[in-house]
Structures are given as C-alpha cells and as structure tokens.
Design a protein around this motif. Structure first.
Motif, PDB file in Angstrom:
ATOM      1  N   GLU A  32       5.973  -1.779  16.106  1.00  0.00           N
ATOM      2  CA  GLU A  32       4.956  -2.007  15.079  1.00  0.00           C
ATOM      3  C   GLU A  32       4.041  -0.796  14.930  1.00  0.00           C
ATOM      4  OE1 GLU A  32       3.004  -5.612  16.209  1.00  0.00           O
ATOM      5  OE2 GLU A  32       4.490  -6.903  15.237  1.00  0.00           O
ATOM      6  N   LEU A  33       3.652  -0.181  16.066  1.00  0.00           N
ATOM      7  CA  LEU A  33       2.820   1.027  16.018  1.00  0.00           C
ATOM      8  C   LEU A  33       3.540   2.158  15.281  1.00  0.00           C
ATOM      9  CD1 LEU A  33       1.136   1.195  19.546  1.00  0.00           C
ATOM     10  CD2 LEU A  33      -0.032   1.233  17.338  1.00  0.00           C
ATOM     11  N   MET A  34       4.834   2.330  15.559  1.00  0.00           N
ATOM     12  CA  MET A  34       5.604   3.370  14.896  1.00  0.00           C
ATOM     13  C   MET A  34       5.654   3.125  13.385  1.00  0.00           C
ATOM     14  SD  MET A  34       7.250   6.171  15.226  1.00  0.00           S
ATOM     15  CE  MET A  34       7.500   6.212  17.011  1.00  0.00           C
ATOM     16  N   GLU A  35       5.867   1.861  12.987  1.00  0.00           N
ATOM     17  CA  GLU A  35       5.917   1.532  11.563  1.00  0.00           C
ATOM     18  C   GLU A  35       4.563   1.761  10.894  1.00  0.00           C
ATOM     19  OE1 GLU A  35       7.340  -2.444  11.413  1.00  0.00           O
ATOM     20  OE2 GLU A  35       9.401  -1.911  11.907  1.00  0.00           O
ATOM     21  N   ILE A  36       3.471   1.438  11.601  1.00  0.00           N
ATOM     22  CA  ILE A  36       2.128   1.657  11.040  1.00  0.00           C
ATOM     23  C   ILE A  36       1.874   3.149  10.852  1.00  0.00           C
ATOM     24  CG2 ILE A  36      -0.335   1.510  11.586  1.00  0.00           C
ATOM     25  CD1 ILE A  36       0.253  -1.251  12.812  1.00  0.00           C
ATOM     26  N   LYS A  37       2.291   3.980  11.839  1.00  0.00           N
ATOM     27  CA  LYS A  37       2.125   5.432  11.705  1.00  0.00           C
ATOM     28  C   LYS A  37       2.913   5.952  10.507  1.00  0.00           C
ATOM     29  CE  LYS A  37       1.260   6.512  16.593  1.00  0.00           C
ATOM     30  NZ  LYS A  37       1.806   7.156  17.815  1.00  0.00           N
ATOM     31  N   GLN A  38       4.143   5.449  10.332  1.00  0.00           N
ATOM     32  CA  GLN A  38       4.955   5.868   9.187  1.00  0.00           C
ATOM     33  C   GLN A  38       4.296   5.440   7.875  1.00  0.00           C
ATOM     34  OE1 GLN A  38       8.751   4.094  10.022  1.00  0.00           O
ATOM     35  NE2 GLN A  38       9.331   5.657  11.527  1.00  0.00           N
ATOM     36  N   LEU A  39       3.723   4.243   7.887  1.00  0.00           N
ATOM     37  CA  LEU A  39       3.063   3.727   6.691  1.00  0.00           C
ATOM     38  C   LEU A  39       1.845   4.591   6.333  1.00  0.00           C
ATOM     39  CD1 LEU A  39       3.441   1.296   4.773  1.00  0.00           C
ATOM     40  CD2 LEU A  39       1.826   0.038   6.174  1.00  0.00           C
ATOM     41  N   ILE A  40       1.061   4.963   7.352  1.00  0.00           N
ATOM     42  CA  ILE A  40      -0.121   5.806   7.110  1.00  0.00           C
ATOM     43  C   ILE A  40       0.301   7.188   6.608  1.00  0.00           C
ATOM     44  CG2 ILE A  40      -2.046   6.973   8.250  1.00  0.00           C
ATOM     45  CD1 ILE A  40      -2.301   4.511  10.069  1.00  0.00           C
ATOM     46  N   ALA A  41       1.363   7.745   7.199  1.00  0.00           N
ATOM     47  CA  ALA A  41       1.839   9.060   6.759  1.00  0.00           C
ATOM     48  C   ALA A  41       2.296   9.007   5.299  1.00  0.00           C
ATOM     49  CB  ALA A  41       2.985   9.528   7.659  1.00  0.00           C
ATOM     50  N   ARG A  42       3.006   7.937   4.957  1.00  0.00           N
ATOM     51  CA  ARG A  42       3.467   7.794   3.565  1.00  0.00           C
ATOM     52  C   ARG A  42       2.288   7.604   2.620  1.00  0.00           C
ATOM     53  NH1 ARG A  42       7.447   3.009   1.385  1.00  0.00           N
ATOM     54  NH2 ARG A  42       7.431   3.616  -0.804  1.00  0.00           N
ATOM     55  N   LEU A  43       1.281   6.846   3.078  1.00  0.00           N
ATOM     56  CA  LEU A  43       0.088   6.631   2.258  1.00  0.00           C
ATOM     57  C   LEU A  43      -0.647   7.952   2.026  1.00  0.00           C
ATOM     58  CD1 LEU A  43      -1.735   4.519   0.893  1.00  0.00           C
ATOM     59  CD2 LEU A  43      -2.908   4.236   3.059  1.00  0.00           C
ATOM     60  N   ASN A  44      -0.747   8.791   3.075  1.00  0.00           N
ATOM     61  CA  ASN A  44      -1.394  10.100   2.924  1.00  0.00           C
ATOM     62  C   ASN A  44      -0.637  10.981   1.946  1.00  0.00           C
ATOM     63  OD1 ASN A  44      -3.462   9.512   4.709  1.00  0.00           O
ATOM     64  ND2 ASN A  44      -2.382  10.286   6.495  1.00  0.00           N
ATOM     65  N   ARG A  45       0.703  10.984   2.058  1.00  0.00           N
ATOM     66  CA  ARG A  45       1.507  11.799   1.136  1.00  0.00           C
ATOM     67  C   ARG A  45       1.334  11.327  -0.302  1.00  0.00           C
ATOM     68  NH1 ARG A  45       5.442  11.167   5.207  1.00  0.00           N
ATOM     69  NH2 ARG A  45       6.540   9.617   3.915  1.00  0.00           N
ATOM     70  N   THR A  46       1.353  10.004  -0.477  1.00  0.00           N
ATOM     71  CA  THR A  46       1.218   9.442  -1.826  1.00  0.00           C
ATOM     72  C   THR A  46      -0.159   9.741  -2.407  1.00  0.00           C
ATOM     73  OG1 THR A  46       2.711   7.648  -1.177  1.00  0.00           O
ATOM     74  CG2 THR A  46       1.450   7.328  -3.188  1.00  0.00           C
ATOM     75  N   THR A  47      -1.207   9.627  -1.561  1.00  0.00           N
ATOM     76  CA  THR A  47      -2.564   9.908  -2.025  1.00  0.00           C
ATOM     77  C   THR A  47      -2.696  11.364  -2.462  1.00  0.00           C
ATOM     78  OG1 THR A  47      -3.421   8.248  -0.480  1.00  0.00           O
ATOM     79  CG2 THR A  47      -4.998   9.802  -1.397  1.00  0.00           C
ATOM     80  N   LEU A  48      -2.130  12.279  -1.659  1.00  0.00           N
ATOM     81  CA  LEU A  48      -2.190  13.701  -2.002  1.00  0.00           C
ATOM     82  C   LEU A  48      -1.443  13.994  -3.298  1.00  0.00           C
ATOM     83  CD1 LEU A  48      -3.147  16.483  -1.046  1.00  0.00           C
ATOM     84  CD2 LEU A  48      -0.965  16.729   0.175  1.00  0.00           C
ATOM     85  N   ALA A  49      -0.264  13.386  -3.437  1.00  0.00           N
ATOM     86  CA  ALA A  49       0.522  13.586  -4.671  1.00  0.00           C
ATOM     87  C   ALA A  49      -0.233  13.059  -5.886  1.00  0.00           C
ATOM     88  CB  ALA A  49       1.875  12.898  -4.538  1.00  0.00           C
ATOM     89  N   HIS A  50      -0.888  11.900  -5.735  1.00  0.00           N
ATOM     90  CA  HIS A  50      -1.648  11.330  -6.849  1.00  0.00           C
ATOM     91  C   HIS A  50      -2.851  12.212  -7.208  1.00  0.00           C
ATOM     92  CE1 HIS A  50      -0.118   6.908  -6.630  1.00  0.00           C
ATOM     93  NE2 HIS A  50       0.852   7.795  -6.693  1.00  0.00           N
ATOM     94  N   ARG A  51      -3.466  12.825  -6.183  1.00  0.00           N
ATOM     95  CA  ARG A  51      -4.623  13.688  -6.446  1.00  0.00           C
ATOM     96  C   ARG A  51      -4.206  14.904  -7.278  1.00  0.00           C
ATOM     97  NH1 ARG A  51      -6.314  14.946  -1.317  1.00  0.00           N
ATOM     98  NH2 ARG A  51      -7.250  12.884  -1.144  1.00  0.00           N
ATOM     99  N   HIS A  52      -3.073  15.523  -6.882  1.00  0.00           N
ATOM    100  CA  HIS A  52      -2.570  16.668  -7.665  1.00  0.00           C
ATOM    101  C   HIS A  52      -2.190  16.241  -9.073  1.00  0.00           C
ATOM    102  CE1 HIS A  52      -2.786  19.358  -4.354  1.00  0.00           C
ATOM    103  NE2 HIS A  52      -1.801  18.829  -3.649  1.00  0.00           N
ATOM    104  N   LEU A  53      -1.565  15.073  -9.172  1.00  0.00           N
ATOM    105  CA  LEU A  53      -1.141  14.590 -10.482  1.00  0.00           C
ATOM    106  C   LEU A  53      -2.343  14.318 -11.384  1.00  0.00           C
ATOM    107  CD1 LEU A  53       1.300  13.756 -12.181  1.00  0.00           C
ATOM    108  CD2 LEU A  53       1.087  11.462 -11.251  1.00  0.00           C
TER     109      LEU A  53
END
Length: 460
Positions: free
Chosen positions: A105-126
């Motif tokens: 569960e911890l590993m999945e949460i870390k992956q989820l946070i990493a994906r959320l950070n990537r998505t947030t950064l992509a949305h900011r540039h967009l």
C-alpha cells in the motif's frame, strides 16, 4: 433607388475605360481600393483554436480528480491497516502478511503521489501555454474584426447577447414543477466516470473458482461495517451453498477469513441454494437466484432462514436469458441482483419482453415483494453485465480482452434511456462475471476469472 446602390459600389473601385476598338468593343478595368482579406491569418487562428481545444479537455480535469480521490481513499485505509496490525499482530504469519500488505500500500501511495506531481506539473505548463495562445488569438481576432466593414460580425455578437438576455428573462418568469426524487439518496451528483483498478487480488484461492461475486453490505449490521463478503461458485462454476466473510479488506486480500463460511445448506446444489454468480448482500441477508427457479432467494445470515420471491410468469431462467458477447455467454446469469442507495434490485428478461432487460425493485423490509417494474429497449444478450447507482441502471458490453464499456443507462425517475454513456473499464482479466456497486464507498466491485477487482465511481 438604383442610384444609391451604384454609388457606394463604385466608390470602392477606380475605373479605367479603354478607347473603342474598331469592332466597337470596350473594356473596363476595376481596381479594388480595399485591403485584401487575410484568409491565411484566419485559417491559422482557427487551427490554433482547434489545437487549444484538443489540448485542454474535461478528461484531464477528471484525471486530476481521480488521482486526488485515490489518495484520499488510500491514506485512511493505510491508517486503518496499521492500526489493525498493532491490535492483532500475533508475531507470526498474520503479522508478516499484514506487513507485506502495508508495504504494498505504501508503494502504491508513493506511485500515486509521483503521478499526481507529474500531472500537476504538466497541467501548470499547459495552463501557461494556453494563456499565451489565448492572448495571441485575441489580438489576431481584433485585427481581423477591422475587415468587417459592414458590421456583420458585430451585429451577430449583439444578437447573441440579446438572445441570451431574453432567455434569462424568460427562465425567471417560468415556474417549474419539482421533479420526482430518485430512488434512495444520491448526494454524489451525476455519474461521469470510473477510475482504477483500486483493489486487485487473487484472494484466498488464486485461479480456483472462475465465477463468483464479492463486495460490501450497503446496510450492514452493527459491528460489521468494515466486513466484506465473497461467494464462489464451487460446483461446476454454476452453483454454491455458502457465503464467505472477511472482517476487513486487508483480511480478504491476504486470505484470512474471519468468521469464515456461513452455509445455506449442506448439499450443493439443492433447493434454495445459489445458482449463478450475480449475488449481492443487503441488510445482513444474501440475495441471489434460487437454484432451478425463476425466483429471488433471500438468505438471512443471522437466522439462517431462506425466503423466496417468485418473478413474473415468462421470466427466463436456467441459462435461457444470459449475459453474452459475440464469443461467449456467461452461464446462469439470467437474474442479476444489484444494490444501490435505496436497496435491492433484480434485472432479468421475459418472453413477453422479447429478451429485453426488465428492472424491478425488490421490497424486503418485511416479506419479500416485487415493487415497481420498468421495461427497457436494450437486448439482454447484447449486454455483459449491469449494476445500479442512485436509481440508475447501467449496462456494460465487451469491447476486447482489456476493455469493457458502460454504454447504456436507464433513469428510473424519468424513464430516459441512453445508449451513449461511453465510460470504459480497464479490465484485469478478459471477462467480468459479476459487477456490484457499493454505495458505502462508491466503489464498483468486479469478479473476473477468479480475480477480485474494484474501481472508484466518480460523480459530478
């Protein structure tokens, strides 16, 4: 009258008359004194606007919302699992397995946070790029408006504004009758999408039982709010005579059943045992297709008693009205039981309805009774599964081994049917044999070739 037309027209041109030729013919050369319209610039502006629309879509917003919802659900679940481990750690196998679940569960949460950070950064540039494009488009359109010498575009814009104001004025003076409230309480809003899978496990018996169903009780007894149930068709992938209970999701994932099996009958199959995978639990009772009958059975897990509800004459049963796709029909799926915020439903078909889906409310507060019934225009054997959410019937169809589509909906409040829902399910196995919606946590629980998978339902 003609004079007023001719004068402005000629004002736009300079005229040169050539001398008469010997053949008494003359020619006039007209030169446009207005600037040529920049069609290329207009085409570029249209292309830029189209690219901007394709880059920013509602699905992107839903993606961000889905990730946030996933994080919102995972963190409390992790907290609960850690607390349970602290309470129930026996220092042996159970503790090791629970730690493994928590690590996953911890590993999945870390992956989820990493994906959320990537998505947030992509949305900011967009967002930054889109703002610049909109500024450029606005400047180009203002320049193009200078070519509208006759004021056509300005007049259209004025007319549109006047029409909006008229519509708003009309709506303020219309008294609308309140619509009939939907079955149950739906505070979530309109169904728009599903995300996931959120839970994916082979459970206690990996690969052993192809057909079955699992989920949560929407109206659990006191002390059983976190329990999960599982029904596996243990006899020929067609029949079963017990329901298996788990005290938490972690227990189900690691395969520790407590309190274990609750048996309907010692024989399998026999009268009033389970036939087919489309099973649900509600109010401490299991609802299912009675063995060898066109009837719904209710098994009370506390009193160990069974009551049955006879369905209308002509109801198809014993694998004569199954869910199907082009390559396969799912045996003994004639009756599909479903739960939502308002209670229990049964989906079936009859000879009178020529194979189309029929939906009925199961009234179970006292003796089992068939409540209101709705007749749809979707063919049952063109459907692979159904589920209910907030008084809405949803149907799925097989796209390929990786994808199922929620393509159809029926609103029991308005009677409105839609064949263009267009929500896709990412499958973990080729076939989904049971699909149950849980109003407790707005999760969709699927049983697929012995795998248990769940998805988050998104409302707006």
């Amino acid at each position: 009258m003609k004079l007023y037309v001719i004068v402005p027209l000629f004002a736009l041109f300079t005229s040169t008359q050539q001398a008469s030729s010997p053949n008494n013919k003359c020619a006039c050369e007209l030169t446009n004194s207005e600037k040529a319209f920049p069609h290329g610039k207009l085409s570029t502006a249209e292309d830029n606007a189209s690219k901007c629309n394709s880059n920013i879509t509602p699905q992107m917003t839903l993606e961000m919302e889905s990730l946030l919802l996933g994080l919102e659900r995972r963190l409390p679940q992790l907290q609960e699992d850690v607390a349970m481990l602290e309470r129930e750690d026996d220092g042996e196998l159970y503790g090791v397995l629970s730690l493994q679940v928590i690590e996953n569960e911890l590993m999945e949460i870390k992956q989820l946070i990493a994906r959320l950070n990537r998505t947030t950064l992509a949305h900011r540039h967009l967002t930054k790029d889109a703002a610049k494009q909109l500024e450029d488009l606005e400047a180009e359109m203002q320049e193009l408006e200078t070519y509208d010498t006759m004021g056509v575009v300005k007049t259209q814009i004025l007319n549109q504004r006047l029409k909006r104001e008229l519509d708003q004025c009309t709506m303020r003076h219309i008294t609308t009758r309140p619509t009939q409230p939907p079955h149950g309480n739906c505070p979530h809003g309109q169904f728009v999408n599903i995300t996931g899978p959120r839970v994916y496990t082979a459970g206690e018996y990996p690969g052993s039982y192809k057909y079955g169903a699992w989920g949560r009780d929407p109206k659990p007894e006191v002390g059983k709010e976190r329990w999960y149930w599982l029904v596996m068709l243990t006899s020929g992938n067609k029949f079963s005579n017990y329901v298996r209970l788990y005290s938490s999701l972690s227990s189900l994932v690691v395969g520790v059943s407590q309190p274990g099996n609750v048996q309907i009958h010692s024989s399998n199959p026999t009268t009033n045992t389970i036939q087919g995978p489309n099973v649900v639990m509600y109010g401490g009772a299991l609802y299912y297709n009675c063995y060898n009958q066109d009837a719904v059975c209710r098994f009370n897990l506390t009193t160990k008693t069974v009551t049955s509800l006879q369905l209308p004459k002509g109801t198809r049963f014993n694998s004569k009205g199954n869910f199907c796709h082009l390559d396969e029909c799912y045996p003994f799926t004639d009756l599909d039981l479903a739960t939502d915020e308002s209670g229990v439903w049964v989906i079936y078909t009859t000879t009178q309805d020529f194979g189309n889906l029929v939906l009925s409310k199961v009234e179970g507060s006292g003796p089992l009774m068939l409540g209101q019934t709705w007749h749809t225009s979707v063919y049952k054997q063109g459907v692979t599964n159904t589920f209910m959410a907030c008084g809405m019937l949803f149907a799925t169809r097989y796209i390929d081994k990786d994808t199922e589509e929620i393509f159809y909906s029926f609103d029991t409040t308005t009677g409105l049917e839609r064949f263009d829902v267009g929500v896709f399910i990412n499958k973990m196995s080729s076939n989904i044999y049971a699909l149950n919606y849980s109003p407790v946590d707005q999760m969709l629980h699927a049983y697929c070739d012995s795998l248990m998978v769940s998805y988050k339902v998104l409302f707006r």
